[in-house]
Motif scaffolding. Structure first.
Motif, PDB file in Angstrom:
ATOM      1  N   PRO A 181       0.835  -1.204   0.000  1.00 19.76           N
ATOM      2  CA  PRO A 181       0.000   0.000   0.000  1.00 19.76           C
ATOM      3  C   PRO A 181       0.873   1.259   0.000  1.00 19.76           C
ATOM      4  O   PRO A 181       1.981   1.243   0.547  1.00 19.76           O
ATOM      5  N   VAL A 182       0.360   2.311  -0.613  1.00 18.86           N
ATOM      6  CA  VAL A 182       1.114   3.571  -0.628  1.00 18.86           C
ATOM      7  C   VAL A 182       0.660   4.439   0.541  1.00 18.86           C
ATOM      8  O   VAL A 182      -0.409   4.221   1.105  1.00 18.86           O
ATOM      9  N   GLU A 183       1.479   5.420   0.879  1.00 17.73           N
ATOM     10  CA  GLU A 183       1.162   6.277   2.028  1.00 17.73           C
ATOM     11  C   GLU A 183      -0.073   7.135   1.783  1.00 17.73           C
ATOM     12  O   GLU A 183      -0.860   7.384   2.685  1.00 17.73           O
ATOM     13  N   ARG A 184      -0.204   7.612   0.537  1.00 18.64           N
ATOM     14  CA  ARG A 184      -1.325   8.521   0.234  1.00 18.64           C
ATOM     15  C   ARG A 184      -2.151   7.945  -0.920  1.00 18.64           C
ATOM     16  O   ARG A 184      -1.975   8.341  -2.065  1.00 18.64           O
ATOM     17  N   PRO A 185      -3.071   7.017  -0.634  1.00 20.05           N
ATOM     18  CA  PRO A 185      -3.854   6.420  -1.713  1.00 20.05           C
ATOM     19  C   PRO A 185      -4.648   7.452  -2.503  1.00 20.05           C
ATOM     20  O   PRO A 185      -4.964   7.240  -3.675  1.00 20.05           O
TER      21      PRO A 185
END
Ligand SMILES: N[C@@H](CCC(=O)N[C@@H](CS)C(=O)NCC(=O)O)C(=O)O
Length: 200
Positions: free
Chosen positions: A120-124
């Motif tokens: 997962p990315v920090e800022r979806p």
């Protein structure tokens, strides 16, 4: 300028989307299969067609079209007798384009990220598709009417249907009943059956 579509293809690729669409519109076409193993998609000749060195690509009336979703959109307009696109002044054109672009811009990257189990990315919120579950929820709503345009099958179903069939196969897409039923409906299309059987 040739009315025959030149179709650059590899059968184990997104070329299947364009292939299905070519069969749906009944366009005269000539297939050039490019072997990935032999690097035929990276030759100077093919890079002059598609500098990305990717398939599918088509050439029609002297113009190159790449990107499977663009190819579906283009062919539906170029061969209007097939009735696979609402006309430019038909309000349903908005719905049609919306989900075609959603398929390419949101569904495809969401399924690929899931298939590769990307972390997962920090800022979806910075991702075009945002959150996987939200994309699937929107996708379910898009296909709820039966076909994307309700009772009318369109090029948007060729593209979205291809993503759903592929996603279920690769497990990039959760096997929800709505997706499985829609995929089964797509598989009743004679054009897709011809492609799957290798008859075209
Ligand atoms: N954005 C393109 C993607 C096309 C694409 O990635 N094609 C893959 C096969 S599915 C390919 O040609 N890969 C060969 C390579 O990149 O070397 C589309 O939607 O058509």
């Amino acid at each position: 300028m040739s009315e025959t579509v030149t179709f650059y293809h590899n059968p184990v690729s997104r070329g299947r989307i364009a292939h299905w669409m070519l069969e749906e519109v009944g366009a005269p076409y000539e297939t050039r299969v490019l072997s990935f193993d032999k690097g035929e998609h990276k030759t100077p000749e093919y890079l002059a067609v598609n500098p990305m060195g990717k398939v599918p690509a088509i050439v029609h009336r002297g113009v190159v079209v790449t990107e499977a979703a663009a190819i579906c959109t283009y062919l539906a307009d170029a061969f209007p007798a097939a009735g696979l696109a609402p006309a430019a002044d038909d309000p349903r054109r908005g719905t049609y384009l919306r989900w075609l672009f959603f398929g390419a811009g949101c569904v495809e990257p969401a399924l690929i990220d899931r298939m590769f189990a990307r972390p997962p990315v920090e800022r979806p919120g910075a991702l075009g598709y945002g959150i996987y579950e939200a994309t699937l929820h929107a996708l379910e709503l898009a296909i709820a009417p039966g076909w994307i345009l309700g009772s009318q099958f369109s090029a948007a179903d060729v593209y979205i249907g291809s993503q759903i069939i592929w996603g279920l196969m690769t497990k990039g897409l959760e096997a929800r009943p709505a997706f499985e039923q829609y995929a089964a409906r797509c598989k009743t299309r004679p054009a897709l059956q011809r492609v799957a059987a290798g008859d075209s």
